[in-house]
Write a protein that holds these residues in place. Sequence first.
Motif, PDB file in Angstrom:
ATOM      1  N   UNK A  20      20.350 -40.429 -42.325  1.00 28.97           N
ATOM      2  CA  UNK A  20      19.912 -39.676 -41.148  1.00 28.97           C
ATOM      3  C   UNK A  20      20.620 -38.323 -41.161  1.00 28.97           C
ATOM      4  N   UNK A  21      19.901 -37.205 -41.099  1.00 29.48           N
ATOM      5  CA  UNK A  21      20.572 -35.912 -41.222  1.00 29.48           C
ATOM      6  C   UNK A  21      21.781 -35.737 -40.308  1.00 29.48           C
ATOM      7  N   UNK A  69      27.674 -35.870 -51.796  1.00 31.09           N
ATOM      8  CA  UNK A  69      26.297 -35.487 -51.431  1.00 31.09           C
ATOM      9  C   UNK A  69      25.684 -36.480 -50.455  1.00 31.09           C
ATOM     10  N   UNK A  70      26.318 -37.644 -50.279  1.00 25.98           N
ATOM     11  CA  UNK A  70      25.841 -38.648 -49.325  1.00 25.98           C
ATOM     12  C   UNK A  70      26.498 -38.536 -47.960  1.00 25.98           C
ATOM     13  N   UNK A  71      27.523 -37.684 -47.817  1.00 22.03           N
ATOM     14  CA  UNK A  71      28.187 -37.569 -46.512  1.00 22.03           C
ATOM     15  C   UNK A  71      28.373 -36.126 -46.072  1.00 22.03           C
ATOM     16  N   UNK A  72      27.896 -35.153 -46.842  1.00 23.65           N
ATOM     17  CA  UNK A  72      28.170 -33.756 -46.507  1.00 23.65           C
ATOM     18  C   UNK A  72      27.177 -33.214 -45.483  1.00 23.65           C
ATOM     19  N   UNK A  73      27.274 -31.924 -45.189  1.00 27.72           N
ATOM     20  CA  UNK A  73      26.408 -31.292 -44.204  1.00 27.72           C
ATOM     21  C   UNK A  73      25.052 -30.875 -44.723  1.00 27.72           C
ATOM     22  N   UNK A  74      24.783 -31.121 -46.018  1.00 27.75           N
ATOM     23  CA  UNK A  74      23.464 -30.936 -46.630  1.00 27.75           C
ATOM     24  C   UNK A  74      23.025 -29.488 -46.769  1.00 27.75           C
ATOM     25  N   UNK A  90      11.446 -35.047 -45.835  1.00 24.69           N
ATOM     26  CA  UNK A  90      10.821 -35.759 -44.724  1.00 24.69           C
ATOM     27  C   UNK A  90      11.858 -36.107 -43.658  1.00 24.69           C
ATOM     28  N   UNK A  91      12.767 -35.166 -43.432  1.00 29.13           N
ATOM     29  CA  UNK A  91      13.796 -35.276 -42.409  1.00 29.13           C
ATOM     30  C   UNK A  91      14.728 -36.459 -42.652  1.00 29.13           C
ATOM     31  N   UNK A  92      14.986 -36.693 -43.943  1.00 29.15           N
ATOM     32  CA  UNK A  92      15.979 -37.660 -44.390  1.00 29.15           C
ATOM     33  C   UNK A  92      16.882 -36.969 -45.408  1.00 29.15           C
ATOM     34  N   UNK A  93      18.158 -37.384 -45.444  1.00 31.75           N
ATOM     35  CA  UNK A  93      19.069 -36.831 -46.446  1.00 31.75           C
ATOM     36  C   UNK A  93      18.530 -37.117 -47.842  1.00 31.75           C
ATOM     37  N   UNK A  96      13.320 -34.686 -33.219  1.00 35.11           N
ATOM     38  CA  UNK A  96      14.423 -34.664 -32.280  1.00 35.11           C
ATOM     39  C   UNK A  96      15.728 -34.251 -32.945  1.00 35.11           C
ATOM     40  N   UNK A  97      16.826 -34.302 -32.202  1.00 34.34           N
ATOM     41  CA  UNK A  97      18.104 -33.786 -32.718  1.00 34.34           C
ATOM     42  C   UNK A  97      18.628 -34.512 -33.951  1.00 34.34           C
ATOM     43  N   UNK A  98      18.270 -35.780 -34.142  1.00 31.14           N
ATOM     44  CA  UNK A  98      18.777 -36.513 -35.302  1.00 31.14           C
ATOM     45  C   UNK A  98      18.080 -36.120 -36.599  1.00 31.14           C
TER      46      UNK A  98
END
Length: 537
Positions: free
Chosen positions: A48-49, A90-95, A192-195, A333-335
């Motif tokens: 989740x972003x 890359x799985x926990x950063x701010x993307x 698609x709004x996923x990491x 939404x925000x997430x």
Amino acid sequence: MQQETYDFIVTGAGSAGAVVASRLSESGRHSVLLLEAGPPDTNPWIHIPLGFAKTFIDPRVNWKFESAPQPTLDNRRLYLPRGKTLGGTSSINGMVYIRGNHADYDEWRQRGCTGWDWDSVLPYFRKAQNQARGDSEYHGTGGPLNVSDQPRRFELTDAVLAACEQAGVPRNPDFNGAMQEGCGYYQTTTSNRRRWSTAKAYLDPARSRPNLTIRTGAHATRVILSDGRATGVEYACLEGRRIAAARREVVVSGGTYGSPQLLQLSGLGPAEHLRDMGIDVVRDMPAVGSNLHDHFNTYMSWRCTRSITLNDLENSWPRKIAAGIRYSLFRSGPMASNGIHAGLFTRSDPRLERPDLQINLLEWSTLERTRDRVISHRFPGFTLSPVHLKPDGRGTVRLASPDPLAPPSILFDFLRTDYDMRAVVTGIRLVRTIAEQPALRPYIAAEIAPGPATQSDADMEAFVRQTGVSNHHPSSTCAMGTGTNAVVDPRLRVHGVGGLRVADASIMPSVVAGNTNAPSIMIGEKAAAMILEDVAA
């Protein structure tokens, strides 16, 4: 110990290691073992972003390192989150997807790193990329790594960017295009709004390959060296200690902290330090774990007049529930976004040839931000974060213990020079100038940090020393080069050791001017290509 044999062994499934393992196994001709100390990337917050706010302090997927006390920062210990799962950081950063400045890579070439100038690395950035805006001179499509625009425009972000323009900072629609300087929205490694981590981009499509073995919960403890050559890796897992043999090469991809630690545990490093740790010296290499180079960061925050920040989400259970439902049903939404929507690149001194400051907009503000908890203010708030991209100081990564499962000792050298401090203070003053512009003034109730009482250079310098932190972009501890101050050559081969390479951000001769995830992925792509070229030769 049980023993198994592969053509290649890659230690670390992070931003670069996942790329290397995927590319080496792509043809089906080579057997590859990928070792990852952390678990699979099944934690739902990873994908989740906005979930990176959770993984920022989650020990299940985060090494949660701490630095040694920093003498120039009031002897504070700095929190250093690093990914401990498939995909690594890359799985926990701010993307945020930023490549750095073109001149960064040309400077590498000037230092003797042939093949690492901007024109030489651009094809690997493009090869990795699946750019939502389409193919162009600077961007590629069809690659594994999805790079997307923000899911929508944001009211506060638009106000900040308008204020930047009013303060004289021009708009830049693409920080990864022809030029870096200016302000604008960031692109992110999402789909698609996923990491879209390197685990999703490179490992998920490769899992079914019979020649690729991905082993999680497998902590590399030593590279096995025989007659000047890497012949395998010892690793710890639930079943105990195991040895895997490598017919061709071992590729160390443990990151800027993990890679020098593993080399030192293997007898490659500063001889005196290794002897102090009780480790047999295989090769005296003073550069292993030296030259630690990172961005230095400060946080300035404001109370917002409108309930449009992520503080308002964090402090309201009804809003959290509604946001969860929106994201689950509609991916909106925000997430659906990372909360780090925009920023700017500029110069602390107009005489500089390229930007040395990055200012990030964080659509939240925090009362407390430590390795154990993050507490938002109880009111709407946002943060503008001046980041110094070119610090003079260089630190070290050393063994704190001969125990391979113990964290390393990490010491930065922030604020080494007058320039380092001047650049940060200039960033603080620029942020205040932006906050005073007509476009942003209606959104500001009060400055929270450092606060209006902090005006003089001396007060600002005290604020910097009391609150400044690493921006979590470490590099250069296994630096590439041709001299004695380098660990690997331009083909990423460890000097004086056969069959051993390093491929991650640690090989950067100096940190790039921007977020380091995209360059780490490029390094993985280029490393794999060079390895396959050398094997075929």
